[in-house]
Design an enzyme around this catalytic site. Structure first.
Site, PDB file in Angstrom:
ATOM      1  N   PHE A 254       0.814  -1.225   0.000  1.00 22.38           N
ATOM      2  CA  PHE A 254       0.000   0.000   0.000  1.00 22.38           C
ATOM      3  C   PHE A 254       0.841   1.266   0.000  1.00 22.38           C
ATOM      4  CE2 PHE A 254      -2.029  -3.307   2.689  1.00 22.38           C
ATOM      5  CZ  PHE A 254      -2.902  -3.778   1.736  1.00 22.38           C
TER       6      PHE A 254
ATOM      7  N   ILE B  51       2.797  -7.242  -4.955  1.00 25.40           N
ATOM      8  CA  ILE B  51       2.376  -6.706  -3.655  1.00 25.40           C
ATOM      9  C   ILE B  51       0.936  -7.095  -3.349  1.00 25.40           C
ATOM     10  CG2 ILE B  51       4.032  -4.810  -3.688  1.00 25.40           C
ATOM     11  CD1 ILE B  51       1.828  -2.925  -4.552  1.00 25.40           C
TER      12      ILE B  51
ATOM     13  N   THR C 191      -8.656 -10.107 -11.081  1.00 27.30           N
ATOM     14  CA  THR C 191      -7.729  -9.329 -10.252  1.00 27.30           C
ATOM     15  C   THR C 191      -8.136  -7.853 -10.234  1.00 27.30           C
ATOM     16  OG1 THR C 191      -6.223  -9.221 -12.131  1.00 27.30           O
ATOM     17  CG2 THR C 191      -5.762 -10.899 -10.472  1.00 27.30           C
TER      18      THR C 191
ATOM     19  N   LYS D 188      -4.869   1.181 -17.974  1.00 29.95           N
ATOM     20  CA  LYS D 188      -4.698   2.246 -16.986  1.00 29.95           C
ATOM     21  C   LYS D 188      -4.600   1.572 -15.617  1.00 29.95           C
ATOM     22  CE  LYS D 188      -7.604   5.746 -19.285  1.00 29.95           C
ATOM     23  NZ  LYS D 188      -8.859   6.539 -19.122  1.00 29.95           N
TER      24      LYS D 188
ATOM     25  N   GLU E 175      -5.133   1.854  -7.208  1.00 26.56           N
ATOM     26  CA  GLU E 175      -5.378   2.930  -6.248  1.00 26.56           C
ATOM     27  C   GLU E 175      -6.641   3.723  -6.575  1.00 26.56           C
ATOM     28  OE1 GLU E 175      -1.289   4.624  -4.918  1.00 26.56           O
ATOM     29  OE2 GLU E 175      -1.003   3.663  -6.831  1.00 26.56           O
TER      30      GLU E 175
HETATM   31 MO1  MOS Z   1       1.189   3.302  -3.996  1.00 21.81          MO
HETATM   32  S1  MOS Z   1       0.769   4.411  -2.319  1.00 21.81           S
HETATM   33  O1  MOS Z   1       1.689   4.500  -5.063  1.00 21.81           O
HETATM   34  O2  MOS Z   1       2.404   2.223  -3.465  1.00 21.81           O
END
Ligand code: MOS
Length: 759
Positions: free
Chosen positions: A243, A469, A654, A721, A725
């Site tokens: 994150f 991640i 995903t 895109k 986030e």
């Molecule tokens: Mo994200 S907060 O750009 O890893």
């Protein structure tokens, strides 16, 4: 197909399960602190109990008596190492053991190293520091803050955007609002704790640490240790949540590396949950003033957004979300200004949608207030102010499907059935409220390298120094290779998370899918070119066919005519066992130094508001229903619908998962999440997962993600895109608007709490 695997629509890839799903759920995925390492010693951090002053003395006598203690790394021991740098690869410029000054609570004062984890912990706890203490500045309004303009203080925030004459337009506006909003301190709490394991083989250093930026860290760690970057390897094969918290390297990494060198043994230091609040980064608290002026017809003529952000004394960390909010609607005139407020706190850092989360929260809450002031439906209000070009540089959007998102989400949500009157909707003892907000996230892309090998047996090995991640980048990169090489996904192995692999940019800013897939696409196409050349050459099985008439599918090269050739046979005819291609992708607007900078760990970002031809953003619309108990004012969010358009969707499973996770986090931001700062000591109070509240599955009944088809060839070769986030932007404003609709109370300070609704 089920809810977790939405059926692909136009320009969307198949919902393949994650390639590493089985490894993860069976415990076979090795996170950095799990990687087997022989003869390991354990490190534990001792941290300061004051936020400002100087360490005059460390009392170590009791500590030296701890059985199994091997070493204490503290002041003086880092003198031959350079101080950390603040920037994309470095979390702070504070070198905690370089001098005895204390800049924030919880700053590292020593690392105790012992034979066992328990002995290291005991030793670290016994380390007693004596201080010359000064009164710290905790946050906004604390004595001793210094406020400076943000523009130009960080390479990521060059200017306060503006357009037209705001003052005149605002003065003339028939309807206006002028309001202030705030967001609290928040700490990302990935379930995987922060850790560093370091070991030396001769002059070669290997570091196992969860990282979103192995190449950047390799170069920055080598700089601090004054060694050749080729002698440093960062290994981070799986990351249990990041994150943004594992984006920049913290000073702990070099301290553990020095401890391992002194001891001649591997050293592993796992930071406790509590220590992470002070030794890692976080989302700092923000304040906003928003002014909007509009005509009675609902057309906005004036928009001003002023922001204030807390940062540390030495480092100008800035998020500056005005570059997105200033381009959101057809405002007529725009005025923005961002200020940094320096305090005695650890340096903040990236946390999911760093600029947009707080700034769009303020903007969208204000947009709803304005719709109320105009007596207008909030969706209609946004429709009226939909821009043809962005207001700052008057550039077109490469694609913008916001209205389609609103239409589809509103339909699925049943917005038409909402009674717009405040407090009009009830269900027994529950007041029902409905609200909506826009989500926006800049679409950036960075240079990236990848290596792809196709063997005579049809196996594919894909290597790229990007990072899994939790987003699914391993899966979508494999999927891209699968599509381009006509090989099924189970024949593809994907290696990531190691600085010895071809370099990739930091996995931040939602750039990874686009950057990695563009490089993989290039490597695969180079393999295709070689295969096609061999197959169509004189004496080849597809002689006479042109490349455009060929496809790779099911392990074969298939011509339009129906003729085909097995890839394995073509390789045999070429007298090779494999074709391997190394590709370097650079975005269209890259500078001549772009690839050099990729290897140096400082990749250029392109896209978003940086390009000349167009601005590039992904959009979404979120609708929420809240229920507020009329006696207790308990707030529930039983229903949320989000529709998002983000160019090519590589994998609907995903993508949905990312957007869903973002929306859930958004609900947390709206109702739960806040790190409480003790103003007397500039110290975080709720430094654990028991007191740091987040919503869980049982809190939300019905969450729907709609993927809106969108084609955008301008963003990058993959046409994707970033959306990792996007989902949590706007959610909190939608909740705040729904709370207003239910109760008539406009809550402008997050999180929204029961007590705010009782008065
Ligand atoms: Mo994200 S907060 O750009 O890893």
């Amino acid at each position: 197909m089920d809810a977790a695997a939405p059926r692909p629509k136009e320009n969307m890839g198949e919902p393949l399960p994650r390639v590493d799903a089985r490894l993860k759920v069976t415990g076979q995925a090795h996170y950095p602190a799990d990687l087997p390492t022989a003869n390991i010693a354990y490190g534990a951090l001792a941290t300061s109990s004051i936020a400002k002053g100087k360490v005059t003395k460390l009392r170590l006598d009791d500590v030296r008596a701890v059985p199994g203690l091997l070493d204490i790394v503290t002041y003086g021991d880092m003198d031959k190492v350079d101080k950390p740098k603040f920037g994309n690869s470095g979390a702070t410029s504070i070198g905690p053991l370089h001098d005895r000054r204390i800049f924030h609570d919880g700053q590292i004062v020593a690392l105790a190293v012992a034979e066992t984890f328990e002995a290291a912990e005991e030793a670290a706890r016994l380390i007693r520091a004596e201080y010359e203490e000064e009164k710290p500045t905790a946050t906004f309004d604390s004595p001793g803050t210094a406020t400076i303009p943000a523009a130009g203080k960080s390479p990521l925030f060059k200017e306060d955007v503006k357009a037209g004459d705001f003052d005149a337009a605002y003065a003339d506006a028939a309807v206006k609002i002028d309001q202030r909003y705030s967001t609290p301190t928040q700490h990302h709490n990935p379930i995987e704790l922060f850790s560093t394991t370091a070991f030396w083989e001769g002059d070669q250093l290997t570091v196992h640490e969860p990282s979103q930026n192995v190449t950047g860290w390799k170069v920055e760690l080598a700089r601090q240790l004054k060694i050749d970057p080729a002698k440093v390897r960062i290994v981070s094969p799986f990351i249990g949540g990041a994150f943004g918290s594992k984006g920049p390297m913290t000073p702990r990494t070099a301290i553990v590396a020095v401890a391992a060198k002194r001891l001649g043994r591997p050293v592993r230091c796992v930071t406790s949950r509590m220590q992470a609040f002070g030794t890692q980064t976080y989302r700092a608290e923000t304040r906003h003033r928003i002014r909007i002026g509009a005509g009675k017809d609902g057309r906005i003529s004036a928009f001003a957004h002023e922001g204030w952000e807390v940062t540390s004394r030495p480092d100008a960390y800035v998020v500056g979300g005005t570059s997105a909010t200033g381009r959101m609607y057809d405002y007529g005139s725009v005025l923005t200004h961002v200020s940094l407020v320096q305090t005695d706190r650890n340096t903040p850092g990236y946390m999911r949608s760093p600029p947009e989360t707080p700034y769009v929260y303020a903007l969208e809450n204000a947009m709803d207030e304005m719709a109320v002031a105009l007596g207008m439906d909030p969706v209609e209000f946004r429709r009226i102010n939909e821009p043809k070009v962005e207001p700052i540089g008057k550039k077109p959007f490469s694609s913008r499907s916001l209205i389609q998102c609103y239409d589809q989400a509103a339909e699925a949500f049943g917005w038409a059935d909402r009674d717009p009157k405040v407090g009009a909707m009830r269900d027994g003892d529950w007041l029902v409220g409905m609200g909506c907000a826009t989500a926006i996230y800049p679409t950036a892309v960075a240079p990236c390298a990848a290596r792809v090998r196709l063997t005579v047996d049809g196996d594919v090995r894909l290597q790229c120094g990007s990072h899994e991640i939790g987003t699914g980048v391993r899966t979508v990169a494999g999927q891209m290779a699968s599509e381009r090489l006509g090989v099924s996904i189970d024949k593809i192995s994907v290696e990531m998370g190691d600085s010895s692999l071809p370099p990739a940019p930091v996995s931040g800013g939602s750039i990874s899918t686009a950057s990695v897939c563009s490089a993989v696409l290039m490597a695969c196409d180079a393999i295709r070119t070689k295969l096609y050349a061999a197959a169509t050459a004189e004496g080849g099985p597809l002689v006479g066919s042109h490349n455009e008439e060929l496809e790779l599918a099911g392990g074969k090269i298939v011509a339009k005519s129906g003729a085909s050739a097995k890839v394995g046979d073509v390789l045999k005819a070429m007298q090779v066992g494999a074709i391997e291609e190394y590709a370097e992708f650079a975005p269209k607007n890259a500078t001549p130094e772009a690839l050099k900078k990729l290897y140096a760990g400082t990749p250029e970002f392109h896209g978003a508001d940086q390009d000349e031809d167009s601005v590039k953003y992904a959009f979404g619309a979120e609708f929420v229903e809240v229920r507020i108990n009329r006696f207790t004012r308990e707030i529930r969010v039983p229903r949320i619908v989000g529709a998002f358009a983000a160019g090519r969707i590589m994998n609907t499973r995903t993508a949905r998962s990312q957007l869903m996770g973002g929306m859930i986090w958004g609900i947390g931001q709206a109702l739960h999440e806040a790190t409480e700062v003790d103003r007397r000591y500039a110290r975080y109070v709720n430094r654990d997962l028991q007191d740091y509240l987040v919503p869980v599955n049982a809190d939300i009944k019905d969450l729907q993600v709609i993927l809106v088809p969108e084609v955008d060839h301008a963003v990058n070769p993959a046409g994707a895109k970033g959306l990792g986030e996007l989902g949590n932007v706007g959610t909190a404003a939608a909740v705040a608007s729904a709370v207003y609709h239910a109760t008539g109370k406009r809550i402008r300070d997050l999180p929204i709490r029961i007590e705010q609704l009782l008065v």
